[in-house]
Scaffold this active site. Structure first.
Site, PDB file in Angstrom:
ATOM      1  N   TYR A   1       0.263  -0.190  -7.559  1.00  0.00           N
ATOM      2  CA  TYR A   1      -1.055  -0.419  -6.939  1.00  0.00           C
ATOM      3  C   TYR A   1      -2.135  -0.251  -7.994  1.00  0.00           C
ATOM      4  O   TYR A   1      -2.040   0.624  -8.850  1.00  0.00           O
ATOM      5  CB  TYR A   1      -1.305   0.581  -5.785  1.00  0.00           C
ATOM      6  CG  TYR A   1      -2.582   0.260  -5.042  1.00  0.00           C
ATOM      7  CD1 TYR A   1      -2.614  -0.744  -4.079  1.00  0.00           C
ATOM      8  CD2 TYR A   1      -3.767   0.935  -5.331  1.00  0.00           C
ATOM      9  CE1 TYR A   1      -3.803  -1.069  -3.418  1.00  0.00           C
ATOM     10  CE2 TYR A   1      -4.960   0.616  -4.680  1.00  0.00           C
ATOM     11  CZ  TYR A   1      -4.964  -0.389  -3.728  1.00  0.00           C
ATOM     12  OH  TYR A   1      -6.135  -0.712  -3.081  1.00  0.00           O
TER      13      TYR A   1
ATOM     14  N   GLU B   1      -0.381  -6.924   8.979  1.00  0.00           N
ATOM     15  CA  GLU B   1      -1.660  -6.330   8.592  1.00  0.00           C
ATOM     16  C   GLU B   1      -2.783  -7.128   9.274  1.00  0.00           C
ATOM     17  O   GLU B   1      -3.715  -6.564   9.813  1.00  0.00           O
ATOM     18  CB  GLU B   1      -1.786  -6.397   7.071  1.00  0.00           C
ATOM     19  CG  GLU B   1      -3.013  -5.712   6.522  1.00  0.00           C
ATOM     20  CD  GLU B   1      -3.126  -5.864   5.008  1.00  0.00           C
ATOM     21  OE1 GLU B   1      -2.290  -6.570   4.402  1.00  0.00           O
ATOM     22  OE2 GLU B   1      -4.058  -5.277   4.431  1.00  0.00           O
TER      23      GLU B   1
ATOM     24  N   TRP C   1      -3.993   6.137   2.843  1.00  0.00           N
ATOM     25  CA  TRP C   1      -5.379   5.676   2.970  1.00  0.00           C
ATOM     26  C   TRP C   1      -6.062   6.462   4.075  1.00  0.00           C
ATOM     27  O   TRP C   1      -5.444   6.785   5.094  1.00  0.00           O
ATOM     28  CB  TRP C   1      -5.412   4.193   3.306  1.00  0.00           C
ATOM     29  CG  TRP C   1      -5.668   3.304   2.135  1.00  0.00           C
ATOM     30  CD1 TRP C   1      -6.860   2.757   1.768  1.00  0.00           C
ATOM     31  CD2 TRP C   1      -4.724   2.840   1.151  1.00  0.00           C
ATOM     32  NE1 TRP C   1      -6.713   1.993   0.625  1.00  0.00           N
ATOM     33  CE2 TRP C   1      -5.418   2.032   0.235  1.00  0.00           C
ATOM     34  CE3 TRP C   1      -3.367   3.036   0.957  1.00  0.00           C
ATOM     35  CZ2 TRP C   1      -4.797   1.418  -0.854  1.00  0.00           C
ATOM     36  CZ3 TRP C   1      -2.746   2.434  -0.120  1.00  0.00           C
ATOM     37  CH2 TRP C   1      -3.458   1.636  -1.014  1.00  0.00           C
ATOM     38  N   SER C   2      -7.355   6.707   3.893  1.00  0.00           N
ATOM     39  CA  SER C   2      -8.079   7.577   4.816  1.00  0.00           C
ATOM     40  C   SER C   2      -8.141   7.063   6.252  1.00  0.00           C
ATOM     41  O   SER C   2      -7.680   7.731   7.179  1.00  0.00           O
ATOM     42  CB  SER C   2      -9.490   7.796   4.268  1.00  0.00           C
ATOM     43  OG  SER C   2     -10.310   8.388   5.221  1.00  0.00           O
ATOM     44  N   TRP C   3      -8.725   5.866   6.455  1.00  0.00           N
ATOM     45  CA  TRP C   3      -8.862   5.479   7.877  1.00  0.00           C
ATOM     46  C   TRP C   3      -7.544   4.989   8.444  1.00  0.00           C
ATOM     47  O   TRP C   3      -7.290   5.133   9.640  1.00  0.00           O
ATOM     48  CB  TRP C   3     -10.056   4.560   8.126  1.00  0.00           C
ATOM     49  CG  TRP C   3     -10.039   3.098   7.771  1.00  0.00           C
ATOM     50  CD1 TRP C   3      -9.421   2.502   6.720  1.00  0.00           C
ATOM     51  CD2 TRP C   3     -10.729   2.060   8.496  1.00  0.00           C
ATOM     52  NE1 TRP C   3      -9.696   1.151   6.728  1.00  0.00           N
ATOM     53  CE2 TRP C   3     -10.496   0.853   7.808  1.00  0.00           C
ATOM     54  CE3 TRP C   3     -11.526   2.012   9.632  1.00  0.00           C
ATOM     55  CZ2 TRP C   3     -11.024  -0.378   8.221  1.00  0.00           C
ATOM     56  CZ3 TRP C   3     -12.055   0.791  10.048  1.00  0.00           C
ATOM     57  CH2 TRP C   3     -11.798  -0.378   9.350  1.00  0.00           C
TER      58      TRP C   3
ATOM     59  N   GLN D   1       2.955  -3.047   8.749  1.00  0.00           N
ATOM     60  CA  GLN D   1       1.755  -2.263   8.417  1.00  0.00           C
ATOM     61  C   GLN D   1       1.682  -1.081   9.392  1.00  0.00           C
ATOM     62  O   GLN D   1       1.692  -1.257  10.617  1.00  0.00           O
ATOM     63  CB  GLN D   1       0.527  -3.181   8.553  1.00  0.00           C
ATOM     64  CG  GLN D   1      -0.798  -2.545   8.234  1.00  0.00           C
ATOM     65  CD  GLN D   1      -1.149  -2.584   6.747  1.00  0.00           C
ATOM     66  OE1 GLN D   1      -0.457  -3.223   5.946  1.00  0.00           O
ATOM     67  NE2 GLN D   1      -2.203  -1.887   6.384  1.00  0.00           N
TER      68      GLN D   1
ATOM     69  N   GLY E   1     -13.919  -0.705   4.465  1.00  0.00           N
ATOM     70  CA  GLY E   1     -12.625  -0.999   5.098  1.00  0.00           C
ATOM     71  C   GLY E   1     -12.482  -2.488   5.417  1.00  0.00           C
ATOM     72  O   GLY E   1     -11.386  -2.971   5.633  1.00  0.00           O
TER      73      GLY E   1
ATOM     74  N   TYR F   1       0.841  -1.209   0.000  1.00  0.00           N
ATOM     75  CA  TYR F   1       0.000   0.000   0.000  1.00  0.00           C
ATOM     76  C   TYR F   1       0.872   1.254   0.000  1.00  0.00           C
ATOM     77  O   TYR F   1       1.098   1.865   1.055  1.00  0.00           O
ATOM     78  CB  TYR F   1      -0.917   0.007   1.225  1.00  0.00           C
ATOM     79  CG  TYR F   1      -1.757  -1.241   1.393  1.00  0.00           C
ATOM     80  CD1 TYR F   1      -2.676  -1.633   0.431  1.00  0.00           C
ATOM     81  CD2 TYR F   1      -1.650  -2.021   2.553  1.00  0.00           C
ATOM     82  CE1 TYR F   1      -3.453  -2.769   0.603  1.00  0.00           C
ATOM     83  CE2 TYR F   1      -2.426  -3.152   2.735  1.00  0.00           C
ATOM     84  CZ  TYR F   1      -3.319  -3.531   1.749  1.00  0.00           C
ATOM     85  OH  TYR F   1      -4.089  -4.648   1.930  1.00  0.00           O
TER      86      TYR F   1
ATOM     87  N   TYR G   1      -7.970 -12.496   3.807  1.00  0.00           N
ATOM     88  CA  TYR G   1      -8.271 -11.114   4.131  1.00  0.00           C
ATOM     89  C   TYR G   1      -9.751 -10.891   4.497  1.00  0.00           C
ATOM     90  O   TYR G   1     -10.637 -11.173   3.694  1.00  0.00           O
ATOM     91  CB  TYR G   1      -7.831 -10.427   2.859  1.00  0.00           C
ATOM     92  CG  TYR G   1      -8.082  -9.059   2.463  1.00  0.00           C
ATOM     93  CD1 TYR G   1      -7.238  -8.034   2.878  1.00  0.00           C
ATOM     94  CD2 TYR G   1      -9.119  -8.777   1.576  1.00  0.00           C
ATOM     95  CE1 TYR G   1      -7.435  -6.753   2.396  1.00  0.00           C
ATOM     96  CE2 TYR G   1      -9.303  -7.511   1.105  1.00  0.00           C
ATOM     97  CZ  TYR G   1      -8.465  -6.497   1.530  1.00  0.00           C
ATOM     98  OH  TYR G   1      -8.662  -5.240   1.049  1.00  0.00           O
TER      99      TYR G   1
ATOM    100  N   ASP H   1     -13.154  -5.004   3.332  1.00  0.00           N
ATOM    101  CA  ASP H   1     -13.495  -5.256   1.932  1.00  0.00           C
ATOM    102  C   ASP H   1     -13.968  -6.663   1.571  1.00  0.00           C
ATOM    103  O   ASP H   1     -14.958  -6.837   0.897  1.00  0.00           O
ATOM    104  CB  ASP H   1     -12.284  -4.936   1.049  1.00  0.00           C
ATOM    105  CG  ASP H   1     -11.539  -3.703   1.522  1.00  0.00           C
ATOM    106  OD1 ASP H   1     -12.095  -2.934   2.324  1.00  0.00           O
ATOM    107  OD2 ASP H   1     -10.396  -3.504   1.085  1.00  0.00           O
TER     108      ASP H   1
HETATM  109  C1  9WN Z   1      -8.408  -1.210  -0.671  1.00  0.00           C
HETATM  110  C2  9WN Z   1      -4.845  -0.019   3.445  1.00  0.00           C
HETATM  111  C3  9WN Z   1      -6.186  -0.651   3.115  1.00  0.00           C
HETATM  112  C4  9WN Z   1      -7.155  -0.608   4.325  1.00  0.00           C
HETATM  113  C5  9WN Z   1      -8.381  -1.487   4.107  1.00  0.00           C
HETATM  114  C6  9WN Z   1      -7.915  -2.878   3.710  1.00  0.00           C
HETATM  115  C7  9WN Z   1      -7.056  -2.803   2.448  1.00  0.00           C
HETATM  116  C8  9WN Z   1      -7.295  -1.925   0.106  1.00  0.00           C
HETATM  117  C9  9WN Z   1      -6.796  -3.098  -0.711  1.00  0.00           C
HETATM  118  O1  9WN Z   1      -5.927  -1.988   2.701  1.00  0.00           O
HETATM  119  O2  9WN Z   1      -7.847  -2.300   1.386  1.00  0.00           O
HETATM  120  O3  9WN Z   1      -8.772  -0.024  -0.042  1.00  0.00           O
HETATM  121  O4  9WN Z   1      -6.138  -2.860  -1.728  1.00  0.00           O
HETATM  122  O5  9WN Z   1      -7.065  -4.244  -0.346  1.00  0.00           O
HETATM  123  O6  9WN Z   1      -9.002  -3.734   3.564  1.00  0.00           O
HETATM  124  O7  9WN Z   1      -9.163  -1.516   5.276  1.00  0.00           O
HETATM  125  O8  9WN Z   1      -7.556   0.700   4.563  1.00  0.00           O
HETATM  126  O9  9WN Z   1      -4.309  -0.584   4.611  1.00  0.00           O
END
Ligand code: 9WN
Length: 460
Positions: free
Chosen positions: A95, A428, A45-47, A443, A189, A41, A384, A191
């Site tokens: 990504y 993660e 990312w927002s949250w 993470q 979140g 990643y 996941y 997913d």
């Molecule tokens: C899609 C970054 C993000 C978290 C999510 C988690 C995962 C992304 C992905 O990673 O999602 O947004 O590519 O799988 O599910 O909660 O914010 O850590």
């Protein structure tokens, strides 16, 4: 008395848990914002950013504030906080779907911010006000300049937070149900949770060019990530949102995935509680304060409506199919996360939490809730959101247990969580029976919640 085997005991030593957690945040730091993970990643990312800010608060409250400021710089005109702010320096193939994929939608949208090509068109759960409140508390303990800076930060951010919550309470809830509508599983979140199975199964995927899966290279084994069939649906939903130019009225009219997400809504209730405290510091008007209070109360009522007496959990609701989405997942604890007032509800939820469906499963490595219950037909301990343990969810549960007056349970959760991270690293997510690290290593949000737990533990 803390025993020698207590992870809090060793945390302050060089090389201890706190030092290692700090190392993760510093390595993922891009200067004003933090990558969610080193490889998998590479964006903001927002949250994640909200949890990360909670971790930074213990190292540097100014840096914590900066994390959220950079995110809120990309707020849309509607008040939406985008789920990803893309790092334009990251290689495009790192990504998917990246900035260029979303760019076809966002610049067309009158609501997009001045740097539209840099964000996705989705959003994620609003943990931000809770993070701001944490920064304020930590700065309060430090006093002096940290406190003065934090006050300025709260005053600056408050109107943006208010606009964000107003967006969720209005555009994302035209029914005034108290529950937030999501357009994509990525917005939840969580997913790949079985929570979305029923809604995803109804969707017919149209013509799509083949899409890459860089996420599969970021994990040790593809079985830890969503299947190809799920990804096709994710990308198809993105395609439909792009075709609607992110226009929410149009999305509401025709989008096939329109779901009331109870966990997102519960987080909004808690975030509204935090926003009320921020509103006080920022000397917001009485009118705004009563709006926030009203949103929180409506949220609690909305959650009550979604109670399933058979599963004794709260269920998401598929607006398109007009039916609840049954699944036994941590999302079902939404009323506990929100702090619902009904004592019968809370008692039932704590019983389910302690039962063999979650914490009481004797095979668990640590007494921590699997994201999907081992008793759910879709449970998968490695994939996941379908079974693994997620430290950030445990942080939310811990925060809420303290607030509903369950400090011993909160403490047990904190200790088990720290032991998991002490032995498994800053994963993660984790295999619930073996404690094996899954998904990405290092993470950021996992390191951040570890720092918060360590600081909270040592302060007691
Ligand atoms: C899609 C970054 C993000 C978290 C999510 C988690 C995962 C992304 C992905 O990673 O999602 O947004 O590519 O799988 O599910 O909660 O914010 O850590």
């Amino acid at each position: 008395m803390i025993s020698m085997s207590d992870p809090k005991d060793v945390s302050r030593e060089p090389g201890g848990l706190a030092a290692r957690a700090e190392g993760v945040l510093r390595r993922n730091d891009e200067g004003g914002w933090t990558k969610a993970a080193p490889e998998l990643y590479p964006h903001q990312w927002s949250w994640d950013s909200a949890f990360i800010a909670v971790g930074w608060a213990h190292l540097d409250t100014r840096r914590a504030a900066r994390e959220l400021e950079t995110l809120f710089d990309h707020q849309w005109a509607t008040g939406k906080i985008p789920h990803i702010v893309f790092n334009m320096e990251a290689p495009p193939e790192s990504y998917f779907p990246g900035a260029e994929h979303w760019a076809a939608a966002a610049p067309d949208s009158p609501d997009a911010p001045p740097t539209p090509a840099r964000t996705s068109g989705l959003c994620q759960p609003p943990v931000h006000a809770m993070a701001v409140r944490r920064i304020w508390e930590v700065a309060g303990n430090r006093g002096g300049e940290a406190l003065a800076q934090a006050r300025g930060f709260l005053e600056e951010l408050y109107p943006k937070l208010f606009a964000w919550h107003r967006y969720l309470a209005t555009i994302r809830d035209p029914e005034e149900s108290g529950l937030v509508t999501i357009y994509h599983p990525w917005e939840s979140g969580t997913d790949n949770s079985p929570r979305w199975n029923g809604a995803l199964e109804r969707i017919t995927v149209g013509d799509l060019p083949p899409h890459p899966r860089p996420d599969l290279k970021g994990v040790a084994d593809p079985s830890q990530r969503p299947t190809e069939e799920k990804y096709d649906r994710y990308i198809w939903l993105v395609e439909l949102i792009k075709r609607a130019r992110c226009n929410e009225g149009a999305i509401y009219e025709s989008h096939p995935f329109l779901v009331k997400d109870v966990l997102f809504s519960a987080i909004l209730v808690r975030a509204n509680e935090a926003l009320l405290g921020i509103a006080e510091v920022a000397r917001a008007s009485d009118e705004e304060r009563s709006m926030i209070q009203g949103w929180a109360e409506r949220g609690l009522r909305g959650l009550e409506e979604r109670w399933d007496p058979e599963l004794r959990l709260c269920l998401d609701y598929d607006l398109r199919a007009a039916r609840p989405l049954p699944a036994r997942t941590v999302g079902g604890f939404a009323p506990l996360i929100a702090g619902v007032g009904n004592p019968d509800r809370l008692e039932a939820l704590l019983e389910v939490l302690d039962s063999t469906a979650f914490l009481g499963d004797p095979e668990l490595r640590w007494p921590l809730p699997p994201s999907t219950s081992p008793e759910d037909p879709d449970f998968d301990p490695r994939r996941y959101w379908r079974g693994p343990v997620w430290p950030v969810f445990n942080w939310l549960l811990w925060w809420s247990l303290i607030r509903i007056g369950e400090p011993e349970r909160a403490e047990r959760l904190l200790l088990a969580s720290l032991k998991q991270l002490e032995s498994g690293g800053f994963g993660e997510y984790f295999e619930p029976f073996t404690g094996e690290l899954l998904g990405s290593d290092d993470q950021s949000w996992t390191a951040a919640v570890a720092l918060d737990w360590l600081e909270s533990g040592t302060r007691r």
